[in-house]
Write an enzyme that holds these catalytic residues in place. Sequence first.
Site, mmCIF file in Angstrom:
data_model
loop_
_atom_site.group_PDB
_atom_site.id
_atom_site.type_symbol
_atom_site.label_atom_id
_atom_site.label_comp_id
_atom_site.label_asym_id
_atom_site.label_seq_id
_atom_site.Cartn_x
_atom_site.Cartn_y
_atom_site.Cartn_z
ATOM 1 N N LYS A 74 46.230 4.467 25.755
ATOM 2 C CA LYS A 74 45.350 5.396 26.447
ATOM 3 C C LYS A 74 46.028 5.966 27.680
ATOM 4 C CE LYS A 74 42.653 2.089 29.186
ATOM 5 N NZ LYS A 74 42.144 2.247 30.547
ATOM 6 N N HIS A 127 57.443 -5.066 26.145
ATOM 7 C CA HIS A 127 58.383 -3.982 26.427
ATOM 8 C C HIS A 127 59.539 -4.451 27.305
ATOM 9 C CE1 HIS A 127 55.200 -1.370 24.849
ATOM 10 N NE2 HIS A 127 56.135 -0.461 24.683
#
Lengths: 201, 281
Positions: free
Chosen positions: A111, A42
């Site tokens: 998650k 990222h």
Amino acid sequence: MKGSIGPVELTYPFGERAVRALEAGDAVAISGRVYTGRDKFHKYIADGGRMPVDFRDGALYHCGPVVVREKGADGELRWSVRSAGPTTSVRENPYEPDFIAKSGVRIVIGKGGMDSATLAAMKRHGCVYVQAVGGAGALYAESVKRVAGVSLLDEFGAAEAVWHFDVVGFRGVVAMDSRGRSLFAEVAERSARALDELRSR
Amino acid sequence: MNLVERLVGLIRETSSSLPTDVLAALRAAYRREDAGSSASVVLRTILDNCALASKTGSPLCQDTGTLAFFVDASLRRKVSPDAIGEAVAIATERGHLRKNTIDPITGKSYDDNRAEGAPVVRYVDAGGAAAGHGRVTLLMKGGGSENMSRQYSLPDAGLGAGRDLEGVRICVLDAVQKIQGYGCAPGILGVCVGGDRATGYEVAKEQLLRPIGVRGRRGALAEMERRLLEEANTLGVGPMGLGGKTTLLGVNMASRPRVPASFFVTIAYMCWACRRRTLEI
């Protein structure tokens, strides 16, 4: 999708209509190509790095798998995934809205959920967040039927590289949909009220 | 089988199979949740994952965590830190453990999971075992759950928590609500009431060695364990934070003396993947 029996089957490429039809709370089973990408990936994209694969109508999985290189029965060396559960997604909050806009990704798997800016980007671009079960690394490894390739392995190492997984029946629950609903936000609000009640006992 | 191979076996077993008490608690939770709910889907996935990992010997979670070995002092010479380190290196090479040990300054990985202070090895009171005999217990705790552990200092005006057991209760419930599903719920809490900051974390973590359902030694704490488990499960956080009746599987508490000026409440949060196992030598 309410009232359907069993999980909603989603197969790559994930079309915008199918993704926008999903609602928070739907159980899903994902099949086809899924790319992993976590912290280093990222940051690399945000810093202007080149997109190593085409995420359009695809799935991004926040995952740092245990992968070993081993010889198959035919003597060929290949990658074998031992454990591949999700990692915590909140760390990617600063990057994800831009990534969704830039990449055209339709499903983000991880998650713990993501923030309201990511939820807004999902609504705008037609994307959902699927909660995989943290810790269920063995089961998810089994749903990876083939490692089709890997990008940025030398740069990031095995746990942070972009793995190209071909999966079958990868299980999860839609926790943030493209209509602006987040199960995480709802549960946080409800549990805060329940806590207030317990404190006043 | 030589000692190092037995330790490798302990690591493999711990990484791939949950203890029976944790599995039983997960099965009971699955029965309790409504069929078709997110909670039920998550717990079914967890149970299927455990069955598969146990069958294949693969790590049930890819975060094979901080490795903490609790070794009876009677085994100090036989089960040395070197023997444990060698077993850890072999287990890593065989894929039972992830390359999970990072230097915080350089960011480099210790690829065999061995470094100064890793794995954690502690020699504990053997309770009268003869030299060369005793138990080795391994606890594997993943980073996602470790990040959720926390410490409160009483009184806490913001929470309205005073310096008594009621204040302790408020801290624990506040922690469970704040943690939500982030530590991979349903979790298990190890709680230390009192002590200093360092022993608080140590003792709280040690409570995770106690099986679910085995109550604390002090009556008041045993009662509080029961009450907190029941109350925390009314918060509705649920498995992986998607809502449901099961937010915690267990609460294990202990106390340590404090000094007059301090009153710490320390909470070690353990994910459902509570990997602990004991080897008798």
